[in-house]
Each structure stands twice: as structure tokens, then as C-alpha cells.
Write a protein that holds these residues in place. Structure first.
Motif, PDB file in Angstrom:
ATOM      1  N   UNK A  31      20.451  -5.280 -60.752  1.00  0.00           N
ATOM      2  CA  UNK A  31      19.546  -4.159 -60.541  1.00  0.00           C
ATOM      3  C   UNK A  31      18.602  -4.015 -61.727  1.00  0.00           C
ATOM      4  N   UNK A  50      17.091  -3.997 -56.342  1.00  0.00           N
ATOM      5  CA  UNK A  50      18.523  -4.251 -56.370  1.00  0.00           C
ATOM      6  C   UNK A  50      18.865  -5.730 -56.289  1.00  0.00           C
ATOM      7  N   UNK A  99      28.899   0.016 -60.122  1.00  0.00           N
ATOM      8  CA  UNK A  99      28.083   1.068 -59.512  1.00  0.00           C
ATOM      9  C   UNK A  99      28.720   2.441 -59.678  1.00  0.00           C
ATOM     10  N   UNK A 100      30.030   2.465 -59.810  1.00  0.00           N
ATOM     11  CA  UNK A 100      30.693   3.757 -59.994  1.00  0.00           C
ATOM     12  C   UNK A 100      30.302   4.395 -61.329  1.00  0.00           C
ATOM     13  N   UNK A 101      29.835   3.575 -62.258  1.00  0.00           N
ATOM     14  CA  UNK A 101      29.399   4.103 -63.543  1.00  0.00           C
ATOM     15  C   UNK A 101      27.880   4.154 -63.597  1.00  0.00           C
ATOM     16  N   UNK A 102      27.272   3.092 -63.096  1.00  0.00           N
ATOM     17  CA  UNK A 102      25.818   3.020 -62.964  1.00  0.00           C
ATOM     18  C   UNK A 102      25.085   3.273 -64.264  1.00  0.00           C
ATOM     19  N   UNK A 103      25.722   2.940 -65.383  1.00  0.00           N
ATOM     20  CA  UNK A 103      24.978   3.109 -66.624  1.00  0.00           C
ATOM     21  C   UNK A 103      23.835   2.108 -66.628  1.00  0.00           C
ATOM     22  N   UNK A 104      22.727   2.556 -67.140  1.00  0.00           N
ATOM     23  CA  UNK A 104      21.558   1.707 -67.228  1.00  0.00           C
ATOM     24  C   UNK A 104      21.365   1.272 -68.674  1.00  0.00           C
TER      25      UNK A 104
END
Lengths: 115, 111
Positions: A31, A50, A99-104
Motif C-alpha cells: 500500500x 493498494x 492491516x489491523x495496525x495499519x501504521x503508515x
């Protein structure tokens, strides 16, 4: 070496010019995102992707286009730059596996000035 | 669209004290709320995430609370240090693909 790199780091251009900002990542993330940051307005999402075949508009996509040339590369273009596109631009990545954390993870930013 | 409010005035505190930063939002509660740290001239760095069904999350000296009734998250740094001085951003995530960031609050920790 930085995991997310952006080129150029600084750019001054004139109204009406075409500009491309480039982002590369070595994190192996699928992503990728482009944001712009303006004083007092926070980060606003321009486009996100994505995977290589997936491109989506964000909150403020007008006047911008993107290209996902490979999983590791995501470019942002301003077809005809205007002064109110003067801002700090950030590229970011994230990993679907997390994705459960989705830190960027953000790049260092490109400071763009349109005269 | 979603509106996120963070105190635009800088927060000045003494070393060793607890810093508390606020993030308020309108409209729908997000599935996730994140906090990031941003230093001058650098991109934001992820610190913590809290889910809508969680009340509190801790990581070392950091603590985040999430109150969906008040539509508010609080971010605490205990035993603050000058190295904690930075701008802190909150970010709201909806459906894993819509991200809204606040404009951030600048924290100054004085020795």
C-alpha cells in the motif's frame, strides 16, 4: 538507507509547469499513499494505491494524478501547477499483512513551491 | 467530511511532568485512531493505535484513551523529557482506506 525515499526534496517551479514527485520504498509494502501538509490543515490524502493495478482518489485529488509503476514506486504529478499547490508533500506506505495496525511509514517529504 | 480538532496552541510543560494532548472529532467514530510524532523537517512516525472497542492502550511512557461517546482521544506522555518535544498528530481510520489527520499539537518540554 531510508526505507521510504522521495525525490526531489525541494522544488521551486512556476505556474503552469508540469511537475512529478517520486516515491520509492524498500519495505516491501503493497500500500502506498500521497499526502499534502499545509500549516493549520494537517495531512490530507491525495491518492492511494493498494497494489500496482489499484489507484484510488483521496480527499483532495483534483489537479493531481498518480502512477504506480511497480510495487515499490508511486509517483505524483501536477499537470499544470498552480500557487495553491505550494505545500509539503509526503509519501507513505503500509502493509496489508498488518492491516489491523495499519501504521503508515512516511518518507522525508518534498517541499514544493509554485510561483 | 470528517473534522478533527487538535489544540493549535503549543503545549509547554516542565521535564518530568505528564503531557496530555487532545484529539476531538465530529461525525462517525473511526474503527481505529492512531497517534503519530512529527519532528521538524521529517515525516510523521507512528506511535500507537487504539481500536474503537478499546478504552485505553499503553506503550512504555505513552498512554492513549478513546472515548467514542465524547468523540475524543487523549494522548499522555508520562515523565516527559526534552527529547519528547515534537508535534503530535492524531489520525482517524475508516474502513482501512480512509484516513483523516489532525493538524497536530506542538509539545515543548523544558528542562
Amino acid at each position: 538507507d531510508a526505507d521510504v525515499t522521495q525525490t526531489p526534496r525541494n522544488r521551486i517551479t512556476k505556474t503552469g509547469k508540469r511537475i512529478m514527485l517520486e516515491c520509492s520504498q524498500t519495505k516491501g509494502h503493497d500500500r502506498m499513499y500521497w499526502y499534502r501538509q499545509d500549516p493549520g490543515l494537517g495531512l490530507r490524502l491525495i491518492y492511494y494505491s493498494f497494489d500496482v493495478k489499484d489507484i484510488n482518489k483521496g480527499e483532495i485529488s483534483d489537479g493531481y494524478s498518480v502512477s504506480r509503476q511497480a510495487q515499490a514506486k508511486f509517483s505524483l504529478s501536477l499537470e499544470s501547477a498552480i500557487p495553491n499547490q505550494t505545500a509539503l508533500y509526503f509519501c507513505a506506505t503500509s502493509d496489508t499483512e498488518r492491516v489491523a495496525y495499519n501504521e503508515q511509514f512516511f518518507g522525508p517529504g518534498t517541499r514544493l513551491t509554485v510561483l | 467530511s470528517q473534522k478533527i480538532e487538535q489544540n493549535s496552541e503549543a503545549l509547554n510543560i516542565q521535564e518530568g511532568k505528564t503531557a496530555t494532548l487532545t484529539c476531538n472529532y465530529t461525525n462517525y467514530s473511526p474503527a481505529y485512531l492512531q497517534w503519530y510524532r512529527q519532528d521538524p523537517g521529517r515525516g510523521p512516525v507512528f506511535l500507537l493505535l487504539i481500536r474503537e472497542n478499546e478504552k485505553e492502550k499503553r506503550k512504555e511512557r505513552l498512554k492513549v484513551t478513546f472515548d467514542t461517546t465524547l468523540k475524543q482521544s487523549l494522548f499522555h506522555i508520562t515523565a516527559s523529557q526534552p527529547a519528547d518535544s515534537a508535534t503530535y498528530l492524531c489520525a482517524l481510520l475508516y474502513n482501512f482506506n480512509k484516513f483523516y489527520f489532525g493538524s497536530g499539537t506542538k509539545l515543548n518540554v523544558k528542562p
